[in-house]
Design a protein around this motif. Structure first.
Motif, PDB file in Angstrom:
ATOM      1  N   THR A 123      36.447  19.687   4.600  1.00  0.00           N
ATOM      2  CA  THR A 123      36.886  18.319   4.879  1.00  0.00           C
ATOM      3  C   THR A 123      38.129  18.325   5.758  1.00  0.00           C
ATOM      4  O   THR A 123      38.229  17.540   6.710  1.00  0.00           O
ATOM      5  CB  THR A 123      37.184  17.574   3.562  1.00  0.00           C
ATOM      6  N   GLN A 124      39.066  19.215   5.478  1.00  0.00           N
ATOM      7  CA  GLN A 124      40.280  19.319   6.284  1.00  0.00           C
ATOM      8  C   GLN A 124      39.938  19.726   7.708  1.00  0.00           C
ATOM      9  O   GLN A 124      40.477  19.181   8.668  1.00  0.00           O
ATOM     10  CB  GLN A 124      41.234  20.326   5.650  1.00  0.00           C
ATOM     11  N   MET A 125      39.015  20.687   7.875  1.00  0.00           N
ATOM     12  CA  MET A 125      38.599  21.138   9.200  1.00  0.00           C
ATOM     13  C   MET A 125      37.962  19.984   9.968  1.00  0.00           C
ATOM     14  O   MET A 125      38.240  19.780  11.138  1.00  0.00           O
ATOM     15  CB  MET A 125      37.605  22.310   9.062  1.00  0.00           C
ATOM     16  N   ARG A 126      37.135  19.200   9.325  1.00  0.00           N
ATOM     17  CA  ARG A 126      36.451  18.091   9.995  1.00  0.00           C
ATOM     18  C   ARG A 126      37.425  16.975  10.363  1.00  0.00           C
ATOM     19  O   ARG A 126      37.197  16.245  11.319  1.00  0.00           O
ATOM     20  CB  ARG A 126      35.329  17.569   9.108  1.00  0.00           C
ATOM     21  N   ASN A 127      38.499  16.833   9.601  1.00  0.00           N
ATOM     22  CA  ASN A 127      39.507  15.817   9.928  1.00  0.00           C
ATOM     23  C   ASN A 127      40.385  16.261  11.099  1.00  0.00           C
ATOM     24  O   ASN A 127      41.054  15.433  11.710  1.00  0.00           O
ATOM     25  CB  ASN A 127      40.374  15.509   8.707  1.00  0.00           C
ATOM     26  N   GLU A 128      40.407  17.560  11.407  1.00  0.00           N
ATOM     27  CA  GLU A 128      41.223  18.074  12.505  1.00  0.00           C
ATOM     28  C   GLU A 128      40.474  18.095  13.839  1.00  0.00           C
ATOM     29  O   GLU A 128      41.014  18.556  14.835  1.00  0.00           O
ATOM     30  CB  GLU A 128      41.694  19.496  12.179  1.00  0.00           C
ATOM     31  N   ILE A 129      39.251  17.584  13.887  1.00  0.00           N
ATOM     32  CA  ILE A 129      38.469  17.594  15.121  1.00  0.00           C
ATOM     33  C   ILE A 129      39.130  16.686  16.144  1.00  0.00           C
ATOM     34  O   ILE A 129      39.473  15.544  15.851  1.00  0.00           O
ATOM     35  CB  ILE A 129      37.019  17.136  14.854  1.00  0.00           C
ATOM     36  N   GLN A 130      39.302  17.207  17.363  1.00  0.00           N
ATOM     37  CA  GLN A 130      39.898  16.465  18.462  1.00  0.00           C
ATOM     38  C   GLN A 130      38.925  16.439  19.638  1.00  0.00           C
ATOM     39  O   GLN A 130      38.137  17.374  19.798  1.00  0.00           O
ATOM     40  CB  GLN A 130      41.203  17.134  18.918  1.00  0.00           C
ATOM     41  N   PRO A 131      38.972  15.411  20.463  1.00  0.00           N
ATOM     42  CA  PRO A 131      38.139  15.411  21.674  1.00  0.00           C
ATOM     43  C   PRO A 131      38.484  16.620  22.553  1.00  0.00           C
ATOM     44  O   PRO A 131      39.649  16.966  22.729  1.00  0.00           O
ATOM     45  CB  PRO A 131      38.505  14.102  22.369  1.00  0.00           C
ATOM     46  N   GLY A 132      37.448  17.276  23.072  1.00  0.00           N
ATOM     47  CA  GLY A 132      37.629  18.463  23.894  1.00  0.00           C
ATOM     48  C   GLY A 132      37.397  19.765  23.144  1.00  0.00           C
ATOM     49  O   GLY A 132      37.265  20.822  23.759  1.00  0.00           O
ATOM     50  N   ILE A 148      34.753  24.547  13.993  1.00  0.00           N
ATOM     51  CA  ILE A 148      35.430  24.301  15.260  1.00  0.00           C
ATOM     52  C   ILE A 148      35.674  25.669  15.886  1.00  0.00           C
ATOM     53  O   ILE A 148      36.185  26.580  15.236  1.00  0.00           O
ATOM     54  CB  ILE A 148      36.772  23.561  15.052  1.00  0.00           C
ATOM     55  N   LEU A 149      35.317  25.808  17.155  1.00  0.00           N
ATOM     56  CA  LEU A 149      35.431  27.094  17.838  1.00  0.00           C
ATOM     57  C   LEU A 149      36.673  27.121  18.724  1.00  0.00           C
ATOM     58  O   LEU A 149      37.084  26.092  19.260  1.00  0.00           O
ATOM     59  CB  LEU A 149      34.195  27.339  18.704  1.00  0.00           C
ATOM     60  N   THR A 150      37.236  28.316  18.900  1.00  0.00           N
ATOM     61  CA  THR A 150      38.332  28.455  19.850  1.00  0.00           C
ATOM     62  C   THR A 150      37.749  28.354  21.257  1.00  0.00           C
ATOM     63  O   THR A 150      36.537  28.511  21.463  1.00  0.00           O
ATOM     64  CB  THR A 150      39.036  29.814  19.684  1.00  0.00           C
TER      65      THR A 150
END
Length: 177
Positions: free
Chosen positions: A31-40, A81-83
């Protein structure tokens, strides 16, 4: 009283508590990872699709999967989320080379022995004779042996006549019964 059933019951309760605790911890991290999603950001969905985040809403994410392909996914469908380096390596095949200054080691040994000369010129320059590693027929071996043992052309002719007198192999079509 017998304390064994009580001890087994306590161990089972503790095991269930530890399993639910680790599951809850993983869910919180997701849930924390999904909340940190940013455009790009480059992401991988739980279905294995790679895309770039175009827009983030409360429960959904708009992904750019290619030129002119925009897809709307639930946030729960984002697996990771990938680098930038990892996303470029997987999607575009671009590898960030940290060892660009290192020596290049060839995959095979042929490049270590190659010269600019033609193979015939290289053999002539080294004065080495070419060695034939192929198998010879048995008849050729006998003929070669007979020729090396003889002193003159008359004896080699008799050796060839003996080779002609020997029965020859056929494909099985013979008149003998």
């Amino acid at each position: 009283m017998n304390s064994l059933p009580i001890l087994v019951f306590i161990v089972l309760i503790a095991a269930m508590f530890l399993m639910t605790r680790s599951t809850r911890k993983r869910q919180q991290q997701a849930t924390q990872m999904r909340n940190e999603i940013q455009p790009g950001n480059g992401v991988r969905t739980i279905g294995g699709m790679y895309a770039t985040v175009k827009e983030v809403n409360e429960d959904t994410v708009l992904l750019d999967a290619g030129p002119g392909v925009d897809l709307l996914f639930a946030k729960n469908a984002i697996g990771s989320i990938l680098t930038d380096d990892e996303y470029n390596r997987i999607v575009h095949g671009i590898e960030h080379d940290l060892k660009s200054d290192a020596d290049v080691v060839p995959d095979d040994a042929s490049s270590l022995t190659e010269t600019d000369d033609e193979p015939a010129e290289a053999a002539a320059a080294s004065d080495d004779k070419a060695v034939d590693l192929g198998k010879k027929d048995a008849a050729e071996d006998e003929t070669d042996d007979a020729e090396t043992k003889t002193d003159g052309p008359a004896e080699s002719a008799t050796a060839e006549a003996k080779a002609d007198e020997e029965p020859k192999k056929t494909d099985g079509d013979s008149d003998a019964k």
